[in-house]
Design a protein around this motif. Structure first.
Motif, PDB file in Angstrom:
ATOM      1  N   TYR A  65      29.579  12.287  13.751  1.00 14.56           N
ATOM      2  CA  TYR A  65      29.830  10.974  13.171  1.00 14.56           C
ATOM      3  C   TYR A  65      28.536  10.181  13.042  1.00 14.56           C
ATOM      4  O   TYR A  65      27.701  10.170  13.944  1.00 14.56           O
ATOM      5  CB  TYR A  65      30.818  10.176  14.027  1.00 14.56           C
ATOM      6  CG  TYR A  65      30.983   8.753  13.540  1.00 14.56           C
ATOM      7  CD1 TYR A  65      31.855   8.456  12.510  1.00 14.56           C
ATOM      8  CD2 TYR A  65      30.214   7.719  14.072  1.00 14.56           C
ATOM      9  CE1 TYR A  65      31.988   7.163  12.033  1.00 14.56           C
ATOM     10  CE2 TYR A  65      30.340   6.421  13.604  1.00 14.56           C
ATOM     11  CZ  TYR A  65      31.226   6.146  12.579  1.00 14.56           C
ATOM     12  OH  TYR A  65      31.343   4.874  12.104  1.00 14.56           O
ATOM     13  N   THR A  66      28.405   9.506  11.889  1.00 17.34           N
ATOM     14  CA  THR A  66      27.366   8.493  11.689  1.00 17.34           C
ATOM     15  C   THR A  66      28.051   7.285  11.065  1.00 17.34           C
ATOM     16  O   THR A  66      29.175   7.374  10.568  1.00 17.34           O
ATOM     17  CB  THR A  66      26.245   8.973  10.737  1.00 17.34           C
ATOM     18  OG1 THR A  66      26.796   9.093   9.410  1.00 17.34           O
ATOM     19  CG2 THR A  66      25.651  10.300  11.193  1.00 17.34           C
ATOM     20  N   ASP A  67      27.361   6.162  11.046  1.00 19.30           N
ATOM     21  CA  ASP A  67      27.942   4.960  10.436  1.00 19.30           C
ATOM     22  C   ASP A  67      28.125   5.104   8.928  1.00 19.30           C
ATOM     23  O   ASP A  67      28.816   4.300   8.306  1.00 19.30           O
ATOM     24  CB  ASP A  67      27.070   3.735  10.739  1.00 19.30           C
ATOM     25  CG  ASP A  67      27.194   3.280  12.195  1.00 19.30           C
ATOM     26  OD1 ASP A  67      28.246   3.525  12.817  1.00 19.30           O
ATOM     27  OD2 ASP A  67      26.229   2.667  12.694  1.00 19.30           O
ATOM     28  N   ALA A  68      27.532   6.127   8.333  1.00 18.74           N
ATOM     29  CA  ALA A  68      27.732   6.384   6.900  1.00 18.74           C
ATOM     30  C   ALA A  68      29.018   7.164   6.636  1.00 18.74           C
ATOM     31  O   ALA A  68      29.496   7.213   5.498  1.00 18.74           O
ATOM     32  CB  ALA A  68      26.535   7.157   6.334  1.00 18.74           C
ATOM     33  N   ALA A  69      29.596   7.761   7.667  1.00 17.94           N
ATOM     34  CA  ALA A  69      30.762   8.629   7.490  1.00 17.94           C
ATOM     35  C   ALA A  69      31.990   7.927   6.888  1.00 17.94           C
ATOM     36  O   ALA A  69      32.628   8.486   5.996  1.00 17.94           O
ATOM     37  CB  ALA A  69      31.128   9.292   8.818  1.00 17.94           C
ATOM     38  N   PRO A  70      32.353   6.720   7.329  1.00 20.24           N
ATOM     39  CA  PRO A  70      33.551   6.100   6.730  1.00 20.24           C
ATOM     40  C   PRO A  70      33.424   5.857   5.221  1.00 20.24           C
ATOM     41  O   PRO A  70      34.383   6.076   4.480  1.00 20.24           O
ATOM     42  CB  PRO A  70      33.703   4.793   7.507  1.00 20.24           C
ATOM     43  CG  PRO A  70      33.083   5.085   8.839  1.00 20.24           C
ATOM     44  CD  PRO A  70      31.903   5.970   8.504  1.00 20.24           C
ATOM     45  N   TYR A  71      32.240   5.428   4.763  1.00 15.93           N
ATOM     46  CA  TYR A  71      32.087   5.233   3.319  1.00 15.93           C
ATOM     47  C   TYR A  71      32.084   6.572   2.585  1.00 15.93           C
ATOM     48  O   TYR A  71      32.690   6.701   1.523  1.00 15.93           O
ATOM     49  CB  TYR A  71      30.828   4.434   2.972  1.00 15.93           C
ATOM     50  CG  TYR A  71      30.745   4.187   1.485  1.00 15.93           C
ATOM     51  CD1 TYR A  71      31.608   3.270   0.878  1.00 15.93           C
ATOM     52  CD2 TYR A  71      29.862   4.891   0.685  1.00 15.93           C
ATOM     53  CE1 TYR A  71      31.576   3.064  -0.493  1.00 15.93           C
ATOM     54  CE2 TYR A  71      29.826   4.684  -0.690  1.00 15.93           C
ATOM     55  CZ  TYR A  71      30.689   3.774  -1.269  1.00 15.93           C
ATOM     56  OH  TYR A  71      30.660   3.575  -2.634  1.00 15.93           O
ATOM     57  N   ALA A  72      31.434   7.573   3.160  1.00  7.44           N
ATOM     58  CA  ALA A  72      31.405   8.900   2.531  1.00  7.44           C
ATOM     59  C   ALA A  72      32.823   9.454   2.425  1.00  7.44           C
ATOM     60  O   ALA A  72      33.211   9.994   1.382  1.00  7.44           O
ATOM     61  CB  ALA A  72      30.515   9.847   3.328  1.00  7.44           C
ATOM     62  N   TYR A  73      33.611   9.318   3.472  1.00  4.00           N
ATOM     63  CA  TYR A  73      34.991   9.813   3.443  1.00  4.00           C
ATOM     64  C   TYR A  73      35.822   9.047   2.422  1.00  4.00           C
ATOM     65  O   TYR A  73      36.590   9.629   1.659  1.00  4.00           O
ATOM     66  CB  TYR A  73      35.632   9.721   4.832  1.00  4.00           C
ATOM     67  CG  TYR A  73      37.027  10.287   4.857  1.00  4.00           C
ATOM     68  CD1 TYR A  73      37.232  11.662   4.888  1.00  4.00           C
ATOM     69  CD2 TYR A  73      38.138   9.456   4.811  1.00  4.00           C
ATOM     70  CE1 TYR A  73      38.506  12.199   4.887  1.00  4.00           C
ATOM     71  CE2 TYR A  73      39.421   9.979   4.807  1.00  4.00           C
ATOM     72  CZ  TYR A  73      39.596  11.352   4.846  1.00  4.00           C
ATOM     73  OH  TYR A  73      40.862  11.868   4.833  1.00  4.00           O
ATOM     74  N   TYR A  74      35.643   7.732   2.391  1.00  9.33           N
ATOM     75  CA  TYR A  74      36.338   6.891   1.398  1.00  9.33           C
ATOM     76  C   TYR A  74      35.972   7.340  -0.014  1.00  9.33           C
ATOM     77  O   TYR A  74      36.849   7.492  -0.870  1.00  9.33           O
ATOM     78  CB  TYR A  74      35.960   5.427   1.625  1.00  9.33           C
ATOM     79  CG  TYR A  74      36.336   4.501   0.491  1.00  9.33           C
ATOM     80  CD1 TYR A  74      37.640   4.022   0.358  1.00  9.33           C
ATOM     81  CD2 TYR A  74      35.391   4.098  -0.442  1.00  9.33           C
ATOM     82  CE1 TYR A  74      37.987   3.172  -0.676  1.00  9.33           C
ATOM     83  CE2 TYR A  74      35.727   3.245  -1.480  1.00  9.33           C
ATOM     84  CZ  TYR A  74      37.026   2.792  -1.593  1.00  9.33           C
ATOM     85  OH  TYR A  74      37.367   1.946  -2.632  1.00  9.33           O
ATOM     86  N   SER A  75      34.710   7.577  -0.255  1.00 10.98           N
ATOM     87  CA  SER A  75      34.239   7.939  -1.597  1.00 10.98           C
ATOM     88  C   SER A  75      34.752   9.298  -2.055  1.00 10.98           C
ATOM     89  O   SER A  75      35.100   9.468  -3.216  1.00 10.98           O
ATOM     90  CB  SER A  75      32.706   7.953  -1.630  1.00 10.98           C
ATOM     91  OG  SER A  75      32.204   6.674  -1.384  1.00 10.98           O
ATOM     92  N   LYS A  76      34.799  10.261  -1.157  1.00  5.13           N
ATOM     93  CA  LYS A  76      35.228  11.601  -1.559  1.00  5.13           C
ATOM     94  C   LYS A  76      36.728  11.804  -1.386  1.00  5.13           C
ATOM     95  O   LYS A  76      37.283  12.748  -1.912  1.00  5.13           O
ATOM     96  CB  LYS A  76      34.463  12.670  -0.790  1.00  5.13           C
ATOM     97  CG  LYS A  76      34.918  12.911   0.620  1.00  5.13           C
ATOM     98  CD  LYS A  76      34.199  14.101   1.227  1.00  5.13           C
ATOM     99  CE  LYS A  76      34.626  14.349   2.642  1.00  5.13           C
ATOM    100  NZ  LYS A  76      35.862  15.048   2.838  1.00  5.13           N
ATOM    101  N   GLY A  77      37.391  10.915  -0.672  1.00 10.27           N
ATOM    102  CA  GLY A  77      38.792  11.115  -0.340  1.00 10.27           C
ATOM    103  C   GLY A  77      39.784  10.718  -1.410  1.00 10.27           C
ATOM    104  O   GLY A  77      40.984  10.787  -1.192  1.00 10.27           O
ATOM    105  N   GLY A  78      39.314  10.271  -2.547  1.00 13.20           N
ATOM    106  CA  GLY A  78      40.226   9.928  -3.628  1.00 13.20           C
ATOM    107  C   GLY A  78      40.673   8.480  -3.643  1.00 13.20           C
ATOM    108  O   GLY A  78      41.359   8.056  -4.562  1.00 13.20           O
ATOM    109  N   ALA A  79      40.290   7.705  -2.627  1.00 13.97           N
ATOM    110  CA  ALA A  79      40.728   6.305  -2.570  1.00 13.97           C
ATOM    111  C   ALA A  79      40.154   5.483  -3.726  1.00 13.97           C
ATOM    112  O   ALA A  79      40.731   4.474  -4.117  1.00 13.97           O
ATOM    113  CB  ALA A  79      40.349   5.668  -1.234  1.00 13.97           C
ATOM    114  N   LEU A  80      39.036   5.919  -4.274  1.00 13.58           N
ATOM    115  CA  LEU A  80      38.424   5.188  -5.388  1.00 13.58           C
ATOM    116  C   LEU A  80      39.363   5.118  -6.591  1.00 13.58           C
ATOM    117  O   LEU A  80      39.279   4.191  -7.392  1.00 13.58           O
ATOM    118  CB  LEU A  80      37.105   5.853  -5.804  1.00 13.58           C
ATOM    119  CG  LEU A  80      35.981   5.809  -4.779  1.00 13.58           C
ATOM    120  CD1 LEU A  80      34.823   6.701  -5.217  1.00 13.58           C
ATOM    121  CD2 LEU A  80      35.497   4.387  -4.583  1.00 13.58           C
ATOM    122  N   ASN A  81      40.239   6.103  -6.718  1.00 13.28           N
ATOM    123  CA  ASN A  81      41.148   6.151  -7.864  1.00 13.28           C
ATOM    124  C   ASN A  81      42.571   5.751  -7.517  1.00 13.28           C
ATOM    125  O   ASN A  81      43.460   5.879  -8.351  1.00 13.28           O
ATOM    126  CB  ASN A  81      41.151   7.566  -8.454  1.00 13.28           C
ATOM    127  CG  ASN A  81      39.770   7.963  -8.932  1.00 13.28           C
ATOM    128  OD1 ASN A  81      39.075   7.181  -9.558  1.00 13.28           O
ATOM    129  ND2 ASN A  81      39.372   9.173  -8.616  1.00 13.28           N
TER     130      ASN A  81
END
Length: 177
Positions: free
Chosen positions: A123-139
């Motif tokens: 885990y890093t502090d960048a992980a939540p945004y990376a997961y959000y970005s690749k997890g489909g939530a953007l759409n």
């Protein structure tokens, strides 16, 4: 029985991490009561059956039967999920509505905790945004105001870390006047 114990430990550790984050930003009640529905039979039994330890059992249930009854139960009872915040408009279309700030703050803590649980030492502090970005939530259908706050805070977390981001969440989402 082993899977039941491991699932119980996973969801309890997740709850603990969310509570820690919520307490740090001043959301004491939400920290205590976060995700209590995970202990209900609908969610817990599916969690045991589909437990893998490295991702949500809801995804495995969805892959197995085509949907996740546990997830539908969960998101319909927990206001920190953007999926909870949908209603009909005047034309009878289902549309996203803005989430109250305190639930956006809890949603951020939930995302951080989930990444910490499933990524462990990676885990890093960048992980939540990376997961959000690749997890489909953007759409996904999320209200624009909710999305803007969520993305701003997750990007801040990635760049500036928990201390500064949690201070901003406390100031802007929890204690705002």
């Amino acid at each position: 029985m082993d899977k039941a114990w491991r699932h119980f430990k996973t969801i309890t550790y997740h709850k603990y991490l969310v509570a820690q984050g919520c307490f740090r930003v001043g959301l004491y009640r939400q920290g205590i009561f976060h995700d209590m529905s995970k202990y209900s039979p609908t969610e817990f039994l599916a969690g045991v059956k589909y437990y893998q330890g490295n991702r949500s059992p809801n995804n495995a249930q969805r892959e197995d039967i085509g949907y996740s009854a546990a997830w539908m139960h969960h998101q319909g009872r927990n206001k920190h999920h953007y999926e909870y915040w949908h209603d009909y408009d005047k034309q009878h279309n289902i549309v996203p509505v803005p989430m109250p700030d305190k639930y956006i703050a809890e949603m951020i803590m939930d995302r951080i905790a989930a990444c910490k649980v499933y990524q462990g030492k990676k885990y890093t502090d960048a992980a939540p945004y990376a997961y959000y970005s690749k997890g489909g939530a953007l759409n996904q259908p999320m209200h624009d105001d909710t999305r803007a706050v969520l993305e701003r805070m997750l990007k801040m977390l990635a760049k500036e870390g928990e201390k500064k981001t949690f201070a901003r969440i406390r100031r802007e989402l929890v204690k705002k006047k």
